[in-house]
Design an enzyme around this catalytic site. Structure first.
Site, mmCIF file in Angstrom:
data_model
loop_
_atom_site.group_PDB
_atom_site.id
_atom_site.type_symbol
_atom_site.label_atom_id
_atom_site.label_comp_id
_atom_site.label_asym_id
_atom_site.label_seq_id
_atom_site.Cartn_x
_atom_site.Cartn_y
_atom_site.Cartn_z
ATOM 1 C CB SER A 142 116.395 19.137 -22.502
ATOM 2 O OG SER A 142 116.759 17.773 -22.222
ATOM 3 C CE LYS A 182 115.722 14.335 -20.639
ATOM 4 N NZ LYS A 182 116.781 14.663 -21.183
ATOM 5 C CB SER A 208 119.718 18.508 -21.584
ATOM 6 O OG SER A 208 119.501 19.503 -21.933
HETATM 7 N N1 GLN Z 1 119.424 23.495 -24.132
HETATM 8 C C1 GLN Z 1 120.089 22.604 -24.683
HETATM 9 C C2 GLN Z 1 118.311 22.485 -26.329
HETATM 10 O O1 GLN Z 1 117.885 22.943 -26.251
HETATM 11 C C3 GLN Z 1 120.701 21.299 -24.821
HETATM 12 C C4 GLN Z 1 119.643 20.597 -25.027
HETATM 13 C C5 GLN Z 1 120.024 19.163 -24.417
HETATM 14 O O2 GLN Z 1 121.048 19.573 -23.157
HETATM 15 N N2 GLN Z 1 119.233 18.389 -24.184
HETATM 16 O O3 GLN Z 1 119.583 22.109 -27.789
#
Ligand code: GLN
Length: 483
Positions: free
Chosen positions: A151, A76, A175
């Site tokens: 994400s 990532k 995410s």
């Molecule tokens: N969707 C959540 C956020 O926008 C979690 C994102 C994540 O786990 N990086 O904060």
């Protein structure tokens, strides 16, 4: 060959029926064929991959290879990679070449894994659909009109589309688990503090945790085993030795107590997700597990608590992006203050700005007690709920996401709807527990559904074992998307 399990690939490498260079070439060819559609990769490092593959072949020839030696993989783009562009999905870092490797990158390199590139992601890991990337949305390999989740959407899509067998992700509020579920693969976020955050660009430091994506739990176990261990450069890295996460794979499920939180099953889940989740639970019972009802009474407060705590930490973490030390700097500006303002205004996208504003607000004088302290108290209550639940069960199961993958653009103008995508995953991060998502069938539009398994602290080996047993008697994880 990339479609095979890590064990099969490792055996083929040892038998010399395939070389690491051939595997890297196969992976690069698949990325080249599919990335224009899927947009899973921000950077492809062909030369670096082939050089690493040659080194892996030399190591295999010398007889000192491990289970990941020669395996193509992707990181990532939140993980710093020495000499390779590291953007975090942001315009702010669109020109940032990291001078050092993240701890996770160092460990996987040392294991001989071959990084082919860096995957697309929501900007600074903020999002649930991968639509917040400066580099454009990632598309779900099962239906390219749909999101892959976020994400870590690029990593999940790359594994689902068979571009790489394994990839890293990070999970601050879901995410890893949510995109794994939406893309029909397996993903695990270990206990907070297990994977070093050194070189992992910070979003919300008390929640951020690196983890693994693969098609199966067994492959996740092999990968995670190479990623953990104490790192003194991360102050929250736990002083524990690296572990063998494959150790519980063969453990039968007879007598396993699976807790079902009544709050997760009460409402919110779509009918197709519910049907797949129920069928997966029936399969678990067939394998000898028993289900018990448990309660997580404060889980419904996880999203509001998270959207105070995570933006608060983000507003502090992201203050380092000032156009001075690295990253984007406005071309034209007046004084120093104007340079900061213009650089940040241009470098950050809308969602990141929204989080910085929310975070700054809840930390400001007068609101700190009203919001931030209150959210921290809720966080404790949520952790206590899990502790009470784990007195009655060994693992907790439920949906990962309330729906299957939604359409690109469907929720992007409604942040609250988007935030609700993480309703089943966020409490786990607030408590610091390990969580896993594995394929559990298909729902509306033939899109994958993922079952979530939550473990007690340091229960990741058991979680992987439970999922592995499920995958021995089902074949959801072996289904391939059209793209
Ligand atoms: N969707 C959540 C956020 O926008 C979690 C994102 C994540 O786990 N990086 O904060």
């Amino acid at each position: 060959m990339i479609d095979s399990s890590l064990k099969e690939i490792a055996a083929a490498l040892r038998a010399k029926t395939v070389s690491a260079v051939e595997l890297a070439t196969e992976s690069l060819a698949r990325i080249e064929a599919g990335n224009a559609t899927i947009n899973a990769f921000i950077t492809v490092d062909r030369d670096g991959a082939l050089a690493a593959a040659r080194a892996a072949d030399a190591r295999l020839a010398a007889g000192n290879a491990g289970p990941l030696t020669g395996i193509p993989m992707a990181h990532k783009d939140v993980f710093c990679t020495e000499g390779v562009l590291t953007t975090c999905g942001s315009k702010m870092l669109s020109n940032f070449v990291s001078p050092y490797d993240a701890h996770v990158v160092t460990l996987l390199k040392a294991a001989g894994a071959v990084m082919v590139g860096k995957t697309n992601m929501d900007e600074f890991a903020m999002g649930s659909s991968n639509e917040n990337s400066h580099f454009g949305p990632v598309r779900n390999p099962w239906n390219t009109d749909c999101v892959p989740g976020g994400s870590s959407g690029g990593s999940a899509a790359a594994v689902a589309a068979r571009m790489v067998p394994i990839a890293t992700g990070t999970d601050t509020g879901g995410s890893i688990r949510q995109p794994a579920a939406l893309c029909g693969i397996t993903g695990i976020k270990p206990t907070y503090g297990t994977v070093s955050r050194y070189g992992m660009i910070a979003y919300a430091s008390s929640l951020d945790q690196g983890g693994a994506f693969a098609r199966t739990a067994e492959d996740c176990a092999l990968m995670l085993s190479a990623m953990t261990g104490h790192d003194p450069r991360d102050s929250t890295s736990l002083e524990r030795d690296a572990e063998d996460y494959t150790r519980d794979l063969a453990q039968p499920l007879a007598g396993l107590r699976i807790g079902l939180p009544t709050e997760f099953f009460a409402e919110g889940m779509s009918d197709d997700v519910r049907a797949a989740v129920e069928a997966a639970l029936a399969e678990y019972r067939k394998l000898g597990a028993v289900t018990v009802d448990v309660s997580l009474p404060n889980a419904r407060l996880a999203i509001p608590a998270y959207y105070v705590i995570a933006p608060a930490e983000a507003s502090s973490n992201l203050s380092r992006f000032d156009g001075v030390r690295y990253g984007h700097r406005a071309a034209e500006y007046g004084d120093l203050n104007d340079m900061y303002c213009k650089s940040r205004a241009q470098g950050f996208g809308a969602e990141v700005k929204r989080r910085i504003l929310m975070g700054t607000y809840v930390l400001s004088h007068g609101y700190y007690d009203a919001y931030y302290i209150k959210a921290q108290k809720l966080r404790r209550l949520i952790a206590q709920d899990f502790a009470a639940a784990f007195e009655q069960c060994d693992v907790i199961a439920g949906p990962t996401s309330p729906t299957v993958a939604f359409g690109i653009g469907e929720k992007s103008n409604d942040p609250v709807q988007m935030y609700l995508s993480d309703i089943y995953t966020i409490a786990v991060n607030l408590a610091g527990l390990p969580g896993l998502a594995h394929p559990a069938g298909f729902g509306a539009g033939g899109l994958p559904v993922g079952l979530q398994l939550i473990g007690n602290y340091f229960g990741e080996a058991r979680l992987l074992g439970v999922a592995h047993q499920f995958q021995q008697s089902t074949d959801w994880h072996a289904r391939k998307p059209a793209v």
